[in-house]
Scaffold this motif. Structure first.
Motif, PDB file in Angstrom:
ATOM      1  N   LYS A  58      46.167  96.479 -61.384  1.00 26.28           N
ATOM      2  CA  LYS A  58      44.907  95.756 -61.225  1.00 26.28           C
ATOM      3  C   LYS A  58      44.103  96.227 -60.013  1.00 26.28           C
ATOM      4  O   LYS A  58      42.870  96.318 -60.066  1.00 26.28           O
ATOM      5  N   GLU A  59      44.778  96.522 -58.921  1.00 26.51           N
ATOM      6  CA  GLU A  59      44.091  96.880 -57.675  1.00 26.51           C
ATOM      7  C   GLU A  59      43.777  98.368 -57.575  1.00 26.51           C
ATOM      8  O   GLU A  59      43.270  98.824 -56.548  1.00 26.51           O
ATOM      9  N   TYR A  60      44.080  99.137 -58.613  1.00 25.46           N
ATOM     10  CA  TYR A  60      43.861 100.588 -58.545  1.00 25.46           C
ATOM     11  C   TYR A  60      42.376 100.882 -58.337  1.00 25.46           C
ATOM     12  O   TYR A  60      41.515 100.433 -59.090  1.00 25.46           O
ATOM     13  N   PHE A  61      42.078 101.677 -57.294  1.00 23.18           N
ATOM     14  CA  PHE A  61      40.694 101.977 -56.938  1.00 23.18           C
ATOM     15  C   PHE A  61      40.566 103.444 -56.527  1.00 23.18           C
ATOM     16  O   PHE A  61      39.873 103.785 -55.574  1.00 23.18           O
ATOM     17  N   GLY A  62      41.269 104.301 -57.270  1.00 23.66           N
ATOM     18  CA  GLY A  62      41.295 105.712 -56.891  1.00 23.66           C
ATOM     19  C   GLY A  62      40.704 106.618 -57.950  1.00 23.66           C
ATOM     20  O   GLY A  62      40.247 106.193 -58.994  1.00 23.66           O
ATOM     21  N   GLY A  63      40.742 107.924 -57.671  1.00 25.93           N
ATOM     22  CA  GLY A  63      40.306 108.940 -58.618  1.00 25.93           C
ATOM     23  C   GLY A  63      38.826 109.228 -58.545  1.00 25.93           C
ATOM     24  O   GLY A  63      38.393 110.273 -58.050  1.00 25.93           O
ATOM     25  N   VAL A  64      38.006 108.293 -59.040  1.00 25.60           N
ATOM     26  CA  VAL A  64      36.544 108.420 -59.005  1.00 25.60           C
ATOM     27  C   VAL A  64      35.952 107.037 -58.736  1.00 25.60           C
ATOM     28  O   VAL A  64      36.153 106.114 -59.523  1.00 25.60           O
ATOM     29  N   THR A  65      35.242 106.902 -57.628  1.00 30.77           N
ATOM     30  CA  THR A  65      34.634 105.623 -57.263  1.00 30.77           C
ATOM     31  C   THR A  65      33.175 105.846 -56.860  1.00 30.77           C
ATOM     32  O   THR A  65      32.806 106.935 -56.408  1.00 30.77           O
ATOM     33  N   ALA A  66      32.366 104.818 -57.025  1.00 31.45           N
ATOM     34  CA  ALA A  66      30.942 104.903 -56.707  1.00 31.45           C
ATOM     35  C   ALA A  66      30.556 103.777 -55.762  1.00 31.45           C
ATOM     36  O   ALA A  66      30.833 102.615 -56.035  1.00 31.45           O
ATOM     37  N   MET A  67      29.893 104.139 -54.650  1.00 29.63           N
ATOM     38  CA  MET A  67      29.476 103.144 -53.669  1.00 29.63           C
ATOM     39  C   MET A  67      28.128 103.531 -53.073  1.00 29.63           C
ATOM     40  O   MET A  67      27.835 104.714 -52.874  1.00 29.63           O
ATOM     41  N   THR A  68      27.322 102.521 -52.767  1.00 23.82           N
ATOM     42  CA  THR A  68      26.042 102.742 -52.107  1.00 23.82           C
ATOM     43  C   THR A  68      26.256 102.913 -50.606  1.00 23.82           C
ATOM     44  O   THR A  68      27.334 102.625 -50.068  1.00 23.82           O
ATOM     45  N   ARG A  69      25.208 103.316 -49.931  1.00 19.51           N
ATOM     46  CA  ARG A  69      25.288 103.456 -48.468  1.00 19.51           C
ATOM     47  C   ARG A  69      25.618 102.120 -47.812  1.00 19.51           C
ATOM     48  O   ARG A  69      26.413 102.050 -46.873  1.00 19.51           O
ATOM     49  N   LYS A  70      24.998 101.055 -48.304  1.00 21.55           N
ATOM     50  CA  LYS A  70      25.241  99.734 -47.725  1.00 21.55           C
ATOM     51  C   LYS A  70      26.688  99.304 -47.922  1.00 21.55           C
ATOM     52  O   LYS A  70      27.327  98.758 -47.008  1.00 21.55           O
ATOM     53  N   GLN A  71      27.234  99.560 -49.108  1.00 23.19           N
ATOM     54  CA  GLN A  71      28.625  99.192 -49.391  1.00 23.19           C
ATOM     55  C   GLN A  71      29.593 100.001 -48.541  1.00 23.19           C
ATOM     56  O   GLN A  71      30.585  99.463 -48.025  1.00 23.19           O
ATOM     57  N   ILE A  72      29.313 101.283 -48.376  1.00 20.37           N
ATOM     58  CA  ILE A  72      30.180 102.135 -47.552  1.00 20.37           C
ATOM     59  C   ILE A  72      30.139 101.677 -46.093  1.00 20.37           C
ATOM     60  O   ILE A  72      31.175 101.652 -45.410  1.00 20.37           O
ATOM     61  N   ALA A  73      28.961 101.324 -45.616  1.00 18.49           N
ATOM     62  CA  ALA A  73      28.844 100.837 -44.238  1.00 18.49           C
ATOM     63  C   ALA A  73      29.625  99.539 -44.046  1.00 18.49           C
ATOM     64  O   ALA A  73      30.242  99.315 -42.994  1.00 18.49           O
ATOM     65  N   LYS A  74      29.616  98.685 -45.064  1.00 16.76           N
ATOM     66  CA  LYS A  74      30.343  97.410 -44.972  1.00 16.76           C
ATOM     67  C   LYS A  74      31.843  97.609 -44.772  1.00 16.76           C
ATOM     68  O   LYS A  74      32.501  96.811 -44.101  1.00 16.76           O
ATOM     69  N   VAL A  75      32.406  98.639 -45.400  1.00 20.37           N
ATOM     70  CA  VAL A  75      33.856  98.850 -45.318  1.00 20.37           C
ATOM     71  C   VAL A  75      34.227  99.877 -44.261  1.00 20.37           C
ATOM     72  O   VAL A  75      35.410 100.170 -44.062  1.00 20.37           O
ATOM     73  N   ASN A  76      33.204 100.447 -43.579  1.00 23.43           N
ATOM     74  CA  ASN A  76      33.441 101.473 -42.565  1.00 23.43           C
ATOM     75  C   ASN A  76      34.088 102.715 -43.176  1.00 23.43           C
ATOM     76  O   ASN A  76      34.906 103.386 -42.532  1.00 23.43           O
ATOM     77  N   GLY A  77      33.748 103.009 -44.420  1.00 23.98           N
ATOM     78  CA  GLY A  77      34.304 104.200 -45.069  1.00 23.98           C
ATOM     79  C   GLY A  77      35.801 104.084 -45.306  1.00 23.98           C
ATOM     80  O   GLY A  77      36.360 102.991 -45.408  1.00 23.98           O
ATOM     81  N   TYR A  78      36.445 105.230 -45.388  1.00 20.01           N
ATOM     82  CA  TYR A  78      37.896 105.300 -45.577  1.00 20.01           C
ATOM     83  C   TYR A  78      38.612 105.297 -44.229  1.00 20.01           C
ATOM     84  O   TYR A  78      38.015 105.630 -43.188  1.00 20.01           O
ATOM     85  N   SER A  79      39.893 104.988 -44.252  1.00 19.76           N
ATOM     86  CA  SER A  79      40.742 105.193 -43.077  1.00 19.76           C
ATOM     87  C   SER A  79      40.966 106.693 -42.887  1.00 19.76           C
ATOM     88  O   SER A  79      41.038 107.454 -43.854  1.00 19.76           O
ATOM     89  N   ASN A  80      41.082 107.121 -41.652  1.00 20.24           N
ATOM     90  CA  ASN A  80      41.355 108.533 -41.350  1.00 20.24           C
ATOM     91  C   ASN A  80      42.842 108.817 -41.165  1.00 20.24           C
ATOM     92  O   ASN A  80      43.225 109.950 -40.855  1.00 20.24           O
ATOM     93  N   ASN A  81      43.704 107.810 -41.347  1.00 20.60           N
ATOM     94  CA  ASN A  81      45.118 107.928 -40.961  1.00 20.60           C
ATOM     95  C   ASN A  81      46.080 108.195 -42.111  1.00 20.60           C
ATOM     96  O   ASN A  81      47.295 108.166 -41.902  1.00 20.60           O
ATOM     97  N   TYR A  82      45.552 108.465 -43.312  1.00 15.41           N
ATOM     98  CA  TYR A  82      46.440 108.707 -44.451  1.00 15.41           C
ATOM     99  C   TYR A  82      46.592 110.207 -44.681  1.00 15.41           C
ATOM    100  O   TYR A  82      45.776 110.846 -45.345  1.00 15.41           O
ATOM    101  N   TRP A  83      47.662 110.774 -44.119  1.00 15.21           N
ATOM    102  CA  TRP A  83      47.956 112.198 -44.247  1.00 15.21           C
ATOM    103  C   TRP A  83      48.965 112.390 -45.369  1.00 15.21           C
ATOM    104  O   TRP A  83      50.007 111.747 -45.399  1.00 15.21           O
ATOM    105  N   GLY A  84      48.620 113.253 -46.317  1.00 13.61           N
ATOM    106  CA  GLY A  84      49.484 113.425 -47.476  1.00 13.61           C
ATOM    107  C   GLY A  84      49.017 112.546 -48.628  1.00 13.61           C
ATOM    108  O   GLY A  84      47.955 111.926 -48.584  1.00 13.61           O
ATOM    109  N   TRP A  85      49.839 112.487 -49.689  1.00 12.40           N
ATOM    110  CA  TRP A  85      49.427 111.812 -50.920  1.00 12.40           C
ATOM    111  C   TRP A  85      49.715 110.308 -50.875  1.00 12.40           C
ATOM    112  O   TRP A  85      50.808 109.876 -50.512  1.00 12.40           O
TER     113      TRP A  85
END
Length: 351
Positions: free
Chosen positions: A235-262
């Motif tokens: 249910k929570e799967y949110f990977g592969g291909v996602t679409a977000m507006t600038r406002k939505q991306i700003a709200k979540v501060n983008g992705y985390s930078n700390n996930y190295w590897g798969w």
């Protein structure tokens, strides 16, 4: 004889008076028509007259400042018309092609309308300006297959779009999420994009009714995939291909930078969406179908054993770990016909 002379003189005087009256009448009517005739004088020259008149030698007067012709006005309105959300060019399910000998030159010949990685429809103005961000390293064959199938797909949707390939230099551990942050930041330096599609290089859409446009909420475009026999993952799967507006991306501060590897960064983003008081929306599973190009696990992209620990702390770090903490060295930006290649050095894991 005298009476006859008197009548003769009187007749001459009457004739003279009649002549004078006629002359006065003629002069009066002439003046009247000369004054009144200005009401019927055209204000502008006809198109033929202007065609033969050189604009460089002609003085700018009220007489020759002719308004645009009707045909020109119609063309201008045509240029400003908004493209429909569902393009008339859509075909639904289109067979995907993966020719073994495909080259970049082959794809360029197939898609001649793109310039410097950018495409705009000629007949209307796109609903949104869309940047497609693809994190990349050592996947040339996958990239060719994606471009070969995705570019016609996007053009049938009448999108104003650009393709950004964010290439991680070196052989250190791959960081998909940070590359997507970098793609977002660099793409905005070039254009004011409305919508961002975060797109894995090995996923190819099967149905062009799956529109690559952003929604009022973050949108997940991969509902089912051939790799899972077209069954939902979780249910929570949110990977592969996602679409977000600038406002939505700003709200979540983008992705985390700390996930190295798969693994893990997509779940992290899903939690950020919830923390930002947003929900994930999805198209109907009948159209949100993808083919995953088979491949083995990449060297340098092994499973991230720290992902579960990182996911526990999303609520504590999401406001400080993301776009506002993304650091990298920009090595080059190349504008190829079909895509913009951004090569960066992001270093290696800190611990």
């Amino acid at each position: 004889m005298r009476i006859t002379g008197i009548f003769g003189n009187l007749l001459c005087q009457i004739r003279l008076l009649l002549f004078i009256a006629v002359c006065v009448t003629i002069v009066g009517w002439t003046n009247f028509y000369m004054k009144d005739s200005t009401r019927y004088t055209p204000k502008y020259r006809t198109p033929v007259e202007n065609f033969w008149k050189s604009p460089l030698s002609e003085k700018k007067t009220e007489e020759n400042s002719q308004p645009p012709l009707v045909e020109q006005t119609s063309q201008k309105e045509e240029d400003l018309k908004i493209c429909p959300i569902l393009s008339p060019n859509l075909q639904g399910v289109v067979p995907l092609m993966f020719p073994p000998n495909l080259t970049l030159a082959d794809v360029e010949k197939k898609i001649p309308m793109m310039r410097n990685g950018h495409y705009q429809p000629e007949t209307c103005r796109s609903q949104q300006r869309v940047a497609i961000l693809i994190p990349y390293r050592n996947r040339e064959r996958h990239l060719l297959y994606l471009l070969d199938n995705l570019l016609p797909f996007l053009q049938r949707q009448l999108l104003d779009y650009a393709i950004y390939i964010i290439h991680q230099a070196g052989n250190d551990t791959f960081n998909r999420a940070q590359l997507l942050n970098i793609g977002y930041l660099e793409a905005l330096k070039e254009e004011n994009w409305d919508c961002f599609i975060f797109h894995d290089v090995d996923l190819v859409p099967e149905n062009d009714y799956n529109t690559y446009l952003c929604d009022s909420e973050p949108k997940h475009l991969v509902v089912v995939c051939n790799a899972t026999n077209y069954n939902s993952v979780y249910k929570e799967y949110f990977g592969g291909v996602t679409a977000m507006t600038r406002k939505q991306i700003a709200k979540v501060n983008g992705y985390s930078n700390n996930y190295w590897g798969w693994g893990g960064e997509d779940d992290d983003l899903y939690y950020r969406v919830q923390l930002g008081n947003m929900t994930v929306v999805r198209p109907a599973r009948e159209v949100a179908r993808y083919t995953m190009i088979s491949h083995t696990r990449d060297v340098g992209n092994e499973k991230n054993e720290k992902r579960w620990e990182l996911l526990k702390n999303v609520s504590k770090v999401w406001k400080t770990d993301g776009l506002n903490s993304c650091t990298y060295e920009l090595l080059s930006i190349e504008h190829n016909p079909l895509y913009i290649n951004i090569t960066v050095d992001i270093g290696k894991p800190h611990n």
